[in-house]
Design an enzyme around this catalytic site. Sequence first.
Site, PDB file in Angstrom:
ATOM      1  N   CYS A   2       0.840  -1.196   0.000  1.00 59.04           N
ATOM      2  CA  CYS A   2       0.000   0.000   0.000  1.00 59.04           C
ATOM      3  C   CYS A   2       0.880   1.253   0.000  1.00 59.04           C
ATOM      4  O   CYS A   2       2.022   1.220   0.445  1.00 59.04           O
ATOM      5  CB  CYS A   2      -0.864   0.029   1.249  1.00 59.04           C
ATOM      6  SG  CYS A   2      -1.775  -1.480   1.515  1.00 59.04           S
ATOM      7  N   ARG A  27       4.580   0.391  -6.280  1.00 65.97           N
ATOM      8  CA  ARG A  27       4.643  -0.469  -5.097  1.00 65.97           C
ATOM      9  C   ARG A  27       3.682  -1.647  -5.203  1.00 65.97           C
ATOM     10  O   ARG A  27       3.801  -2.603  -4.444  1.00 65.97           O
ATOM     11  CB  ARG A  27       4.297   0.341  -3.838  1.00 65.97           C
ATOM     12  CG  ARG A  27       5.321   1.421  -3.523  1.00 65.97           C
ATOM     13  CD  ARG A  27       4.806   2.349  -2.447  1.00 65.97           C
ATOM     14  NE  ARG A  27       4.629   1.683  -1.185  1.00 65.97           N
ATOM     15  CZ  ARG A  27       5.521   1.657  -0.201  1.00 65.97           C
ATOM     16  NH1 ARG A  27       6.672   2.268  -0.357  1.00 65.97           N
ATOM     17  NH2 ARG A  27       5.283   1.032   0.925  1.00 65.97           N
ATOM     18  N   TRP A  76      -3.261  -2.507  -1.300  1.00 67.39           N
ATOM     19  CA  TRP A  76      -2.911  -3.863  -1.738  1.00 67.39           C
ATOM     20  C   TRP A  76      -3.623  -4.777  -0.751  1.00 67.39           C
ATOM     21  O   TRP A  76      -3.262  -4.823   0.423  1.00 67.39           O
ATOM     22  CB  TRP A  76      -1.401  -4.042  -1.677  1.00 67.39           C
ATOM     23  CG  TRP A  76      -0.864  -5.256  -2.353  1.00 67.39           C
ATOM     24  CD1 TRP A  76      -0.540  -5.390  -3.674  1.00 67.39           C
ATOM     25  CD2 TRP A  76      -0.521  -6.509  -1.737  1.00 67.39           C
ATOM     26  NE1 TRP A  76      -0.030  -6.637  -3.919  1.00 67.39           N
ATOM     27  CE2 TRP A  76      -0.014  -7.340  -2.748  1.00 67.39           C
ATOM     28  CE3 TRP A  76      -0.617  -7.007  -0.437  1.00 67.39           C
ATOM     29  CZ2 TRP A  76       0.411  -8.647  -2.506  1.00 67.39           C
ATOM     30  CZ3 TRP A  76      -0.188  -8.298  -0.193  1.00 67.39           C
ATOM     31  CH2 TRP A  76       0.316  -9.105  -1.218  1.00 67.39           C
ATOM     32  N   ASN A 102      -1.321   1.689   6.041  1.00 68.12           N
ATOM     33  CA  ASN A 102      -0.511   0.591   5.500  1.00 68.12           C
ATOM     34  C   ASN A 102      -0.184  -0.330   6.658  1.00 68.12           C
ATOM     35  O   ASN A 102       0.204   0.159   7.729  1.00 68.12           O
ATOM     36  CB  ASN A 102       0.820   1.100   4.940  1.00 68.12           C
ATOM     37  CG  ASN A 102       0.647   1.936   3.697  1.00 68.12           C
ATOM     38  OD1 ASN A 102      -0.457   2.061   3.189  1.00 68.12           O
ATOM     39  ND2 ASN A 102       1.743   2.509   3.223  1.00 68.12           N
ATOM     40  N   GLY A 103      -0.269  -1.630   6.441  1.00 68.53           N
ATOM     41  CA  GLY A 103       0.083  -2.574   7.502  1.00 68.53           C
ATOM     42  C   GLY A 103      -1.103  -3.456   7.852  1.00 68.53           C
ATOM     43  O   GLY A 103      -2.064  -3.560   7.079  1.00 68.53           O
ATOM     44  N   GLU A 486      17.637 -16.894  -9.694  1.00 74.66           N
ATOM     45  CA  GLU A 486      17.189 -15.511  -9.900  1.00 74.66           C
ATOM     46  C   GLU A 486      16.512 -15.358 -11.267  1.00 74.66           C
ATOM     47  O   GLU A 486      15.473 -14.707 -11.392  1.00 74.66           O
ATOM     48  CB  GLU A 486      18.394 -14.562  -9.747  1.00 74.66           C
ATOM     49  CG  GLU A 486      18.167 -13.127 -10.173  1.00 74.66           C
ATOM     50  CD  GLU A 486      17.009 -12.404  -9.471  1.00 74.66           C
ATOM     51  OE1 GLU A 486      16.468 -12.945  -8.503  1.00 74.66           O
ATOM     52  OE2 GLU A 486      16.634 -11.329  -9.961  1.00 74.66           O
ATOM     53  N   LYS A 490      12.590 -14.158 -11.955  1.00 80.27           N
ATOM     54  CA  LYS A 490      12.243 -12.991 -12.776  1.00 80.27           C
ATOM     55  C   LYS A 490      11.212 -13.366 -13.832  1.00 80.27           C
ATOM     56  O   LYS A 490      10.266 -12.635 -14.086  1.00 80.27           O
ATOM     57  CB  LYS A 490      13.528 -12.461 -13.435  1.00 80.27           C
ATOM     58  CG  LYS A 490      13.567 -11.025 -13.666  1.00 80.27           C
ATOM     59  CD  LYS A 490      14.093 -10.159 -12.528  1.00 80.27           C
ATOM     60  CE  LYS A 490      13.647 -10.513 -11.159  1.00 80.27           C
ATOM     61  NZ  LYS A 490      14.291  -9.812 -10.080  1.00 80.27           N
ATOM     62  N   GLU A 493       7.806 -13.784 -12.152  1.00 78.13           N
ATOM     63  CA  GLU A 493       7.237 -12.516 -11.674  1.00 78.13           C
ATOM     64  C   GLU A 493       6.592 -11.687 -12.758  1.00 78.13           C
ATOM     65  O   GLU A 493       5.499 -11.175 -12.568  1.00 78.13           O
ATOM     66  CB  GLU A 493       8.369 -11.617 -11.139  1.00 78.13           C
ATOM     67  CG  GLU A 493       8.840 -11.856  -9.777  1.00 78.13           C
ATOM     68  CD  GLU A 493       9.774 -10.727  -9.350  1.00 78.13           C
ATOM     69  OE1 GLU A 493      10.917 -10.686  -9.857  1.00 78.13           O
ATOM     70  OE2 GLU A 493       9.368  -9.907  -8.526  1.00 78.13           O
ATOM     71  N   HIS A 509      17.650 -36.862 -11.122  1.00 79.21           N
ATOM     72  CA  HIS A 509      17.007 -37.435  -9.936  1.00 79.21           C
ATOM     73  C   HIS A 509      15.509 -37.153  -9.915  1.00 79.21           C
ATOM     74  O   HIS A 509      14.898 -37.207  -8.853  1.00 79.21           O
ATOM     75  CB  HIS A 509      17.697 -36.909  -8.671  1.00 79.21           C
ATOM     76  CG  HIS A 509      19.146 -37.287  -8.640  1.00 79.21           C
ATOM     77  ND1 HIS A 509      19.569 -38.544  -8.305  1.00 79.21           N
ATOM     78  CD2 HIS A 509      20.254 -36.581  -8.973  1.00 79.21           C
ATOM     79  CE1 HIS A 509      20.889 -38.593  -8.402  1.00 79.21           C
ATOM     80  NE2 HIS A 509      21.331 -37.415  -8.811  1.00 79.21           N
ATOM     81  N   LYS A 608       6.112  -3.946  -4.541  1.00 77.24           N
ATOM     82  CA  LYS A 608       7.549  -3.659  -4.536  1.00 77.24           C
ATOM     83  C   LYS A 608       8.155  -3.923  -3.161  1.00 77.24           C
ATOM     84  O   LYS A 608       9.247  -4.445  -3.047  1.00 77.24           O
ATOM     85  CB  LYS A 608       7.773  -2.197  -4.938  1.00 77.24           C
ATOM     86  CG  LYS A 608       9.233  -1.774  -4.978  1.00 77.24           C
ATOM     87  CD  LYS A 608       9.965  -2.482  -6.091  1.00 77.24           C
ATOM     88  CE  LYS A 608      11.448  -2.183  -6.117  1.00 77.24           C
ATOM     89  NZ  LYS A 608      12.181  -3.189  -6.907  1.00 77.24           N
TER      90      LYS A 608
HETATM   91  C1  AGP Z   1      12.347  -9.080  -6.834  1.00 79.13           C
HETATM   92  O1  AGP Z   1      12.215  -9.006  -8.218  1.00 79.13           O
HETATM   93  C2  AGP Z   1      11.112  -9.222  -6.104  1.00 79.13           C
HETATM   94  N1  AGP Z   1      10.206  -8.180  -6.373  1.00 79.13           N
HETATM   95  C3  AGP Z   1      11.186  -9.655  -4.663  1.00 79.13           C
HETATM   96  O2  AGP Z   1      11.601 -10.974  -4.667  1.00 79.13           O
HETATM   97  C4  AGP Z   1      12.091  -8.832  -3.711  1.00 79.13           C
HETATM   98  O3  AGP Z   1      13.432  -9.024  -4.035  1.00 79.13           O
HETATM   99  C5  AGP Z   1      11.814  -9.256  -2.263  1.00 79.13           C
HETATM  100  O4  AGP Z   1      10.468  -8.991  -1.971  1.00 79.13           O
HETATM  101  C6  AGP Z   1      12.704  -8.586  -1.263  1.00 79.13           C
HETATM  102  O5  AGP Z   1      12.522  -7.208  -1.243  1.00 79.13           O
HETATM  103  P1  AGP Z   1      13.564  -6.277  -0.509  1.00 79.13           P
HETATM  104  O6  AGP Z   1      14.857  -6.427  -1.243  1.00 79.13           O
HETATM  105  O7  AGP Z   1      12.992  -4.899  -0.642  1.00 79.13           O
HETATM  106  O8  AGP Z   1      13.663  -6.735   0.902  1.00 79.13           O
END
Ligand code: AGP
Length: 613
Positions: A2, A27, A76, A102-103, A486, A490, A493, A509, A608
């Site tokens: 949020c 975000r 969110w 937020n929270g 990684e 990506k 996501e 395996h 984000k």
């Molecule tokens: C990365 O592409 C992601 N959006 C996500 O995995 C992110 O790295 C993770 O939420 C950690 O966020 P931070 O680095 O702000 O702690």
Amino acid sequence: MCGIVGYIGNRNAVPVLLQGLEKLEYRGYDSAGVAVFDEREKKICVCKKKGRVENLESALYDNPVKGRLGIGHTRWATHGVPSDINAHPHFSGSENVAVVHNGIIENYMEIKEILQSKGFEFISDTDTECVAQLVEYYYDQSGDFNDAVFKALEKVDGSYALGIICKDFPDRIIAAKKNGPLIVGLGQGENFIASDMPAILKYTRNTYILEDNEVAVITKDDVKIYNPDKEEVKKNVYVVDWSIEAAEKSGYDHFMLKEIFEQPKVVSDNLNRRFKPDGSGIQLDDIKLFREDLEKINKAYIVACGTAYYAGLVGKFLIEKLCRIPVNSDVASEFRYKDPLIDENTLVIVISQSGETADTLEAMRLAKRRGSRVLAVVNVVGSTIAREADDVIYTLAGPEIAVASTKAFSAQVVAMFLLSLHIALETDKMSLEEFDEIRREMLKLPSHINKILTQAPNIKRFMEKYIDSKNVFYIGRGLDYVVCREGSLKLKEIAYLHSEPYAAGELKHGPIALIEESTLVIGVATQQELFAKTMSNIKEVKARGAKVLMIAMQGNTETEKYADDYIYIPKTHPILTPLLANIPQQLFAYYMAVGLGNDVDKPRNLAKSVTVE
Ligand code: AGP
């Protein structure tokens, strides 16, 4: 997650709030709203809509509101589905109080039931509505808005960043924070609140960063900050040094692409800042991790989430290899609940772009309670993790707006290179000659990344060829396997494609059963000593009909015999390859997402900065 923005001053608050909300879109959110005090009608008007800020803008176009005090929010969903009613701001029953939050209010059901028993009626499924109602409940008793907020905060458990306004006090916004970021922006005859700097960067760079349990009473000419005992707290002004351009797209189609192309600069900024000019070692500025500190440490533990965790796995590999210190690693959400084996002799390294990720923050607090020394690798200056850690290495990547992390990952990996080299030098595990060899190779990294970026048009062509893939496997060994993890994240996501990273040697395996005609396998083979082994796994998947896209080191022409397509990264020291091998993966995921018509910068369901558990 949020986002919050708030304004009090002489301008019309509505455009300020809407522009602020647009800046917070990155975000991640599912609805947006504003509450504005209408001076003529002497009431607070709330307008909120499910979906994008554009929907809110059209609603405000149809039913205009105007005023010089307002709060806005991008939601969110956590409690209750995304809908107009569940969107923030939330009113109290009499519409006297409006709240953005937020929270998560953990005891909201309990509060709701108590207030319902006193005749309060609730209209949303959210936890936030109970804050608005609770403030009203106390306000009705005393007629004192500030006091009502303090009383309400005593009752709520959980995490919050709050912006609260009251119809009877149109001269102020009250802001409060616990375990969620909130800043107060300081202007001339106007002031702001925001959950994140981009929302107010257009108006001011001067801010107060609120600490947990602080409450700010903000009028247009004054800001007073109080601790929970209602004692005034004096704070230093924190001046943000981002440029506005850093938070704009600057001609790129997406923030993600812009951030991918910023990586040469991010890496060179880090190297220029961290290598001692005379070549004799690393300068980590603020961190005090010298020989005498390191003598007390018998193991390290790396904790983070998502992409930051994968950067941490590069760090684990390097600290073990170069420093011969055992390193455990865990995602923060697991670490928190497993009673980890850490003590005062453990160095806990937490990594976070935002510095606000709830699980990472709580993992760090747990480590501190156990007496461990906590070193944080953080991008956002002044964020909660940065403030609470014993030592901080800032990753100097500038604002990262796209939800999918790219340049922050590269900066985190560089921080891991530098930290492991620093520890190796301080503990005499590495000679200055060995260090110098790696240092020279590191200084070439920005130009190597530039070379890889020139291959973007080829990578776009690979996207066109593989756009119909339904399952994608990433395979590699050692550091290449970390890169695969990684790369696969990506692709999931932003392209919303199912993909699995596997240690290449594990394929036999079980997972190899999933390989069939035309399954796309991305092979990463940059580690010379493992190259032949990985290639034998590539031959196995080829024999089962897979299409293979390889990422390998320049000169390993054997790649061309077995891969359908390939990308070479420039030759470098073997420990440095994760940084380079990941760049083509970022571009591949980016082009796949664009090709599939996805919202690259704001992928579905993602935020984000994940400020709730
Ligand atoms: C990365 O592409 C992601 N959006 C996500 O995995 C992110 O790295 C993770 O939420 C950690 O966020 P931070 O680095 O702000 O702690």
